[in-house]
Motif scaffolding. Structure first.
Motif, PDB file in Angstrom:
ATOM      1  N   TYR A  86       0.826  -1.207   0.000  1.00 54.90           N
ATOM      2  CA  TYR A  86       0.000   0.000   0.000  1.00 54.90           C
ATOM      3  C   TYR A  86       0.859   1.257   0.000  1.00 54.90           C
ATOM      4  N   LYS A 126      -6.795  -4.942  -6.431  1.00 50.23           N
ATOM      5  CA  LYS A 126      -6.129  -3.630  -6.394  1.00 50.23           C
ATOM      6  C   LYS A 126      -7.182  -2.540  -6.388  1.00 50.23           C
ATOM      7  N   GLU A 156      -2.882  -3.128  -2.823  1.00 47.85           N
ATOM      8  CA  GLU A 156      -2.829  -4.354  -3.616  1.00 47.85           C
ATOM      9  C   GLU A 156      -2.781  -5.510  -2.625  1.00 47.85           C
ATOM     10  N   GLN A 158      -1.964  -8.948  -1.533  1.00 51.06           N
ATOM     11  CA  GLN A 158      -1.019  -9.972  -1.996  1.00 51.06           C
ATOM     12  C   GLN A 158      -1.394 -11.384  -1.554  1.00 51.06           C
TER      13      GLN A 158
END
Length: 162
Positions: A86, A126, A156, A158
């Motif tokens: 981020y 995202k 985003e 992960q």
């Protein structure tokens, strides 16, 4: 700028502070206002979106969010542990925090807007979260975040562990 005179009855009274301010003292302060910061609100988010030609969804709590990619992995729940890359910034574009490699979070330990915002994504998702002060650090702020400040996060997701 100006000078403020405070009579003893509005300061330390007839006793003062031992060794520092004598009893019955009038306090005199020379002051200069160097900055006035008005609280930011949802209106500031709306203006930001308009000025940047952005379209955002809004939740029932007042969280604005933009989904670039929802993601295809595990959905995020309020009890998930997620790893998120981020960048956090203010409306003027000033970055206040970032983790491009990702940080693992337990959603239960996050500020309300970040916690809620992540639930609109899945692993691989995202987007951008735009938090009113009430969904961020509120009227108190934090050691690094000014009080009553709108926060933006590009995120985003992960990984997700449910």
């Amino acid at each position: 700028s100006g000078t403020i005179f405070i009579p003893p009855s509005l300061a330390y009274g007839e006793y003062g502070i031992s060794g520092t301010i004598p009893g019955g003292a009038v306090l005199v302060f020379d002051v200069e206002i160097v900055k006035i910061t008005n609280p930011q609100t949802e209106d500031d988010i709306i203006k930001y979106l308009e000025e940047n030609s952005l379209q955002a969804e809004i939740s029932d709590t007042g969280l604005y969010y933009i989904v670039e990619e929802e993601g295809t992995g595990e959905p995020i729940t309020e009890t998930s542990i997620v790893t998120v890359a981020y960048t956090g910034y203010y409306l003027d574009g000033t970055e206040f925090d970032a983790s491009s490699n990702g940080v693992q979070f337990n959603l239960q330990n996050l500020i309300p807007g970040f916690k809620e915002g992540l639930t609109y994504f899945k692993e691989g998702g995202k987007g951008t979260l735009l938090l009113t002060p009430e969904l961020g650090y509120g009227s108190e702020g934090s050691t690094t975040i000014p009080r009553n400040t709108v926060l933006l996060f590009d995120i985003e997701v992960q990984s997700v562990n449910n």
